[in-house]
Design a protein around this motif. Structure first.
Motif, PDB file in Angstrom:
ATOM      1  N   ARG A 183     -11.519  -6.966  -3.988  1.00  0.00           N
ATOM      2  CA  ARG A 183     -10.168  -7.345  -4.397  1.00  0.00           C
ATOM      3  C   ARG A 183      -9.537  -6.280  -5.301  1.00  0.00           C
ATOM      4  O   ARG A 183      -8.360  -5.950  -5.155  1.00  0.00           O
ATOM      5  N   LEU A 184     -10.325  -5.758  -6.245  1.00  0.00           N
ATOM      6  CA  LEU A 184      -9.807  -4.735  -7.153  1.00  0.00           C
ATOM      7  C   LEU A 184      -9.424  -3.460  -6.402  1.00  0.00           C
ATOM      8  O   LEU A 184      -8.400  -2.828  -6.704  1.00  0.00           O
ATOM      9  N   VAL A 185     -10.255  -3.072  -5.447  1.00  0.00           N
ATOM     10  CA  VAL A 185      -9.955  -1.865  -4.663  1.00  0.00           C
ATOM     11  C   VAL A 185      -8.680  -2.071  -3.851  1.00  0.00           C
ATOM     12  O   VAL A 185      -7.840  -1.160  -3.752  1.00  0.00           O
ATOM     13  N   GLU A 186      -8.517  -3.248  -3.273  1.00  0.00           N
ATOM     14  CA  GLU A 186      -7.274  -3.543  -2.545  1.00  0.00           C
ATOM     15  C   GLU A 186      -6.048  -3.375  -3.444  1.00  0.00           C
ATOM     16  O   GLU A 186      -5.043  -2.770  -3.046  1.00  0.00           O
ATOM     17  N   ASP A 187      -6.152  -3.934  -4.650  1.00  0.00           N
ATOM     18  CA  ASP A 187      -5.028  -3.830  -5.595  1.00  0.00           C
ATOM     19  C   ASP A 187      -4.743  -2.375  -5.955  1.00  0.00           C
ATOM     20  O   ASP A 187      -3.583  -1.952  -6.048  1.00  0.00           O
ATOM     21  N   GLU A 188      -5.807  -1.605  -6.182  1.00  0.00           N
ATOM     22  CA  GLU A 188      -5.631  -0.204  -6.567  1.00  0.00           C
ATOM     23  C   GLU A 188      -5.028   0.618  -5.425  1.00  0.00           C
ATOM     24  O   GLU A 188      -4.234   1.536  -5.663  1.00  0.00           O
ATOM     25  N   ILE A 189      -5.407   0.290  -4.216  1.00  0.00           N
ATOM     26  CA  ILE A 189      -4.837   1.004  -3.060  1.00  0.00           C
ATOM     27  C   ILE A 189      -3.337   0.753  -2.986  1.00  0.00           C
ATOM     28  O   ILE A 189      -2.539   1.681  -2.787  1.00  0.00           O
ATOM     29  N   ASN A 228       2.946   4.346  -5.824  1.00  0.00           N
ATOM     30  CA  ASN A 228       3.210   5.500  -6.691  1.00  0.00           C
ATOM     31  C   ASN A 228       3.089   6.839  -5.963  1.00  0.00           C
ATOM     32  O   ASN A 228       3.278   7.895  -6.573  1.00  0.00           O
ATOM     33  N   GLY A 229       2.761   6.780  -4.663  1.00  0.00           N
ATOM     34  CA  GLY A 229       2.656   8.001  -3.881  1.00  0.00           C
ATOM     35  C   GLY A 229       1.524   8.911  -4.313  1.00  0.00           C
ATOM     36  O   GLY A 229       1.655  10.140  -4.280  1.00  0.00           O
ATOM     37  N   ARG A 230       0.401   8.336  -4.712  1.00  0.00           N
ATOM     38  CA  ARG A 230      -0.731   9.124  -5.202  1.00  0.00           C
ATOM     39  C   ARG A 230      -1.926   8.996  -4.261  1.00  0.00           C
ATOM     40  O   ARG A 230      -2.122   7.950  -3.631  1.00  0.00           O
ATOM     41  N   PRO A 231      -2.745  10.033  -4.177  1.00  0.00           N
ATOM     42  CA  PRO A 231      -3.946   9.950  -3.334  1.00  0.00           C
ATOM     43  C   PRO A 231      -5.028   9.110  -4.010  1.00  0.00           C
ATOM     44  O   PRO A 231      -4.971   8.837  -5.209  1.00  0.00           O
ATOM     45  N   TYR A 232      -5.998   8.720  -3.229  1.00  0.00           N
ATOM     46  CA  TYR A 232      -7.128   7.962  -3.775  1.00  0.00           C
ATOM     47  C   TYR A 232      -8.344   8.222  -2.907  1.00  0.00           C
ATOM     48  O   TYR A 232      -8.240   8.716  -1.770  1.00  0.00           O
ATOM     49  N   ALA A 233      -9.510   7.887  -3.454  1.00  0.00           N
ATOM     50  CA  ALA A 233     -10.756   8.145  -2.725  1.00  0.00           C
ATOM     51  C   ALA A 233     -11.692   6.957  -2.846  1.00  0.00           C
ATOM     52  O   ALA A 233     -11.712   6.254  -3.863  1.00  0.00           O
ATOM     53  N   VAL A 234     -12.447   6.740  -1.800  1.00  0.00           N
ATOM     54  CA  VAL A 234     -13.509   5.728  -1.802  1.00  0.00           C
ATOM     55  C   VAL A 234     -14.809   6.432  -1.466  1.00  0.00           C
ATOM     56  O   VAL A 234     -14.898   7.143  -0.451  1.00  0.00           O
ATOM     57  N   LEU A 291     -11.788   5.936  -6.740  1.00  0.00           N
ATOM     58  CA  LEU A 291     -11.185   6.913  -7.643  1.00  0.00           C
ATOM     59  C   LEU A 291      -9.693   7.004  -7.346  1.00  0.00           C
ATOM     60  O   LEU A 291      -9.299   7.319  -6.220  1.00  0.00           O
ATOM     61  N   ALA A 292      -8.884   6.717  -8.351  1.00  0.00           N
ATOM     62  CA  ALA A 292      -7.432   6.778  -8.183  1.00  0.00           C
ATOM     63  C   ALA A 292      -6.906   8.157  -8.537  1.00  0.00           C
ATOM     64  O   ALA A 292      -7.466   8.859  -9.387  1.00  0.00           O
ATOM     65  N   ASP A 293      -5.821   8.556  -7.865  1.00  0.00           N
ATOM     66  CA  ASP A 293      -5.103   9.796  -8.164  1.00  0.00           C
ATOM     67  C   ASP A 293      -6.014  11.026  -8.064  1.00  0.00           C
ATOM     68  O   ASP A 293      -5.972  11.913  -8.916  1.00  0.00           O
ATOM     69  N   GLN A 294      -6.848  11.052  -7.019  1.00  0.00           N
ATOM     70  CA  GLN A 294      -7.730  12.211  -6.818  1.00  0.00           C
ATOM     71  C   GLN A 294      -7.672  12.638  -5.354  1.00  0.00           C
ATOM     72  O   GLN A 294      -7.860  11.815  -4.449  1.00  0.00           O
ATOM     73  N   SER A 295      -7.461  13.923  -5.182  1.00  0.00           N
ATOM     74  CA  SER A 295      -7.465  14.495  -3.839  1.00  0.00           C
ATOM     75  C   SER A 295      -8.901  14.610  -3.348  1.00  0.00           C
ATOM     76  O   SER A 295      -9.849  14.316  -4.081  1.00  0.00           O
ATOM     77  N   THR A 296      -9.059  15.110  -2.124  1.00  0.00           N
ATOM     78  CA  THR A 296     -10.408  15.267  -1.573  1.00  0.00           C
ATOM     79  C   THR A 296     -11.245  16.201  -2.442  1.00  0.00           C
ATOM     80  O   THR A 296     -12.401  15.898  -2.775  1.00  0.00           O
ATOM     81  N   ALA A 297     -10.656  17.329  -2.842  1.00  0.00           N
ATOM     82  CA  ALA A 297     -11.394  18.292  -3.662  1.00  0.00           C
ATOM     83  C   ALA A 297     -11.745  17.701  -5.019  1.00  0.00           C
ATOM     84  O   ALA A 297     -12.869  17.867  -5.518  1.00  0.00           O
ATOM     85  N   PHE A 346      -1.510   3.880   2.916  1.00  0.00           N
ATOM     86  CA  PHE A 346      -2.254   2.629   2.913  1.00  0.00           C
ATOM     87  C   PHE A 346      -3.313   2.612   4.005  1.00  0.00           C
ATOM     88  O   PHE A 346      -3.099   3.095   5.112  1.00  0.00           O
ATOM     89  N   GLU A 347      -4.462   2.044   3.650  1.00  0.00           N
ATOM     90  CA  GLU A 347      -5.553   1.864   4.608  1.00  0.00           C
ATOM     91  C   GLU A 347      -6.335   0.631   4.186  1.00  0.00           C
ATOM     92  O   GLU A 347      -6.494   0.347   2.994  1.00  0.00           O
ATOM     93  N   ALA A 348      -6.814  -0.115   5.178  1.00  0.00           N
ATOM     94  CA  ALA A 348      -7.606  -1.303   4.884  1.00  0.00           C
ATOM     95  C   ALA A 348      -8.934  -0.897   4.250  1.00  0.00           C
ATOM     96  O   ALA A 348      -9.511   0.149   4.586  1.00  0.00           O
ATOM     97  N   VAL A 349      -9.414  -1.742   3.339  1.00  0.00           N
ATOM     98  CA  VAL A 349     -10.680  -1.445   2.658  1.00  0.00           C
ATOM     99  C   VAL A 349     -11.808  -1.322   3.673  1.00  0.00           C
ATOM    100  O   VAL A 349     -12.657  -0.431   3.566  1.00  0.00           O
ATOM    101  N   GLU A 350     -11.823  -2.205   4.667  1.00  0.00           N
ATOM    102  CA  GLU A 350     -12.899  -2.153   5.666  1.00  0.00           C
ATOM    103  C   GLU A 350     -12.945  -0.804   6.371  1.00  0.00           C
ATOM    104  O   GLU A 350     -14.026  -0.255   6.613  1.00  0.00           O
TER     105      GLU A 350
END
Length: 351
Positions: free
Chosen positions: A207-213, A219-225, A275-281, A320-324
């Motif tokens: 649920r938390l990851v969904e909210d963060e996504i 906010n137009g920011r990248p994120y990583a799982v 991880l919020a607001d982080q590019s691949t690198a 946006f992308e589904a957590v699954e």
């Protein structure tokens, strides 16, 4: 049957109100006993002596949780003394104020049905009205100056009892409310955290990851799982026992918790990091520092230093992308890392 809140609140102010009320009432009747004995008003002196004995006994009632017996005795004692004192001394002595105290106090008594509270109040007010209408001068009136002093004492005593009960009630409610809030927080923690590692459990983490996504997309920011798995974890359990495996899980979780992101025990020896607001690198660098931190852990079990490493699969997005979907992609990369030799980070799979 009352709620847990009502029972706990009752446990608190049963004793507090009774102690405060009994102590002050006991002291008031001691003053009355001495006063009426000195004035030669024998009937009131004996009446107050009986009241002192009752208020001493009532501590026993409360200790044994005989609350109804305490309530009945209190009602009878106060009303009886108010009646006889008003009849003997007259309305101007102001002893009738203690009947008002009954009407106020019955609502603070524990384990007494509302119907009994209401009936007791109506009865007390009826008696009060009867005395007001029919008693003016007592059978043994006091001198005007002493009657004024006694009347002021009765009025102030009643105010002190009412104020004291109010403060005790308020304090008890505040304390119980605070306890309930702390209990709710503990229950929320138990429901949202993994019992062994203290990290978020899978349900809460999802649920938390969904909210963060959603927030990252807004906010137009990248994120990583990142999905990480402890290498050779089965060997820890087989060679050293499950206590050793639990130790490894807790130490790894402690390292993951220090990451600036959401750490979740996804299942078994598998952990998810958001991880919020982080590019691949940037995400790769963050996870690599985490991997090295885990590798350098001083994990000692049964006098032996254990070598603990982890393999991670990382996926990043800007939309946006589904957590699954993210977890499936990270898991594919994690498995690829396991096949390539473990203790590494995989951010893409080359076809």
């Amino acid at each position: 049957m009352g709620t847990a809140y009502e029972e706990r609140r009752g446990t608190l102010y049963n004793y507090r109100i009774t102690f405060y009320g009994n102590a002050l009432a006991w002291l008031i009747h001691v003053v009355f006993l001495i006063t009426f004995w000195q004035l030669g008003v024998t009937i009131l002196a004996w009446s107050n002596l009986l009241s002192i004995l009752y208020y001493t006994l009532s501590f026993y009632f409360v200790h044994k949780r005989y609350y109804r017996a305490f309530f009945v005795g209190l009602f009878i004692e106060v009303v009886y003394n108010a009646i006889i004192s008003t009849v003997v001394l007259g309305w101007g002595a102001n002893v009738h104020y203690f009947i008002i105290m009954v009407a106020y106090g019955v609502f603070f008594m524990p384990n007494v049905r509302r119907s009994i509270r209401v009936a007791s109040t109506i009865l007390a007010m009826t008696i009060y009205g009867f005395l007001y209408m029919n008693v003016t001068t007592g059978t043994q009136p006091l001198t005007p100056s002493f009657e004024q002093i006694l009347g002021l004492f009765c009025l102030l005593s009643t105010i002190a009892l009412i104020a004291g009960l109010s403060f005790v009630f308020e304090g008890s409610v505040v304390e119980v409310t605070s306890e309930l809030e702390r209990t709710n927080e503990r229950l929320h923690t138990l429901a949202s955290r993994d019992g062994l590692t203290g990290l978020y459990n899978r349900t809460t983490g999802y649920r938390l990851v969904e909210d963060e996504i959603r927030e990252a997309v807004i906010n137009g920011r990248p994120y990583a799982v990142a999905l990480g798995d402890i290498d050779h974890f089965k060997a820890f359990n087989e060679q050293h026992g499950h206590d050793c495996g639990d130790l490894v899980l807790k130490q790894v979780a402690s390292a993951l918790a220090r990451t600036d992101g959401i750490a979740v025990r996804w299942g078994g020896e598998e952990f998810l990091i958001f991880l919020a607001d982080q590019s691949t690198a940037e995400a790769t660098e963050t996870i690599d520092r985490l991997r090295q931190r885990i590798k350098s852990l001083e994990t000692i079990y049964d006098g032996r230093r254990l070598s603990v490493t982890m393999t991670f699969g990382v996926t990043t997005r800007t939309g946006f992308e589904a957590v699954e979907t993210l977890v499936k992609e990270a898991d594919d990369r994690l498995r690829a890392g396991k096949q390539e030799g473990k203790d590494r980070i995989v951010t893409s799979i080359h076809q």
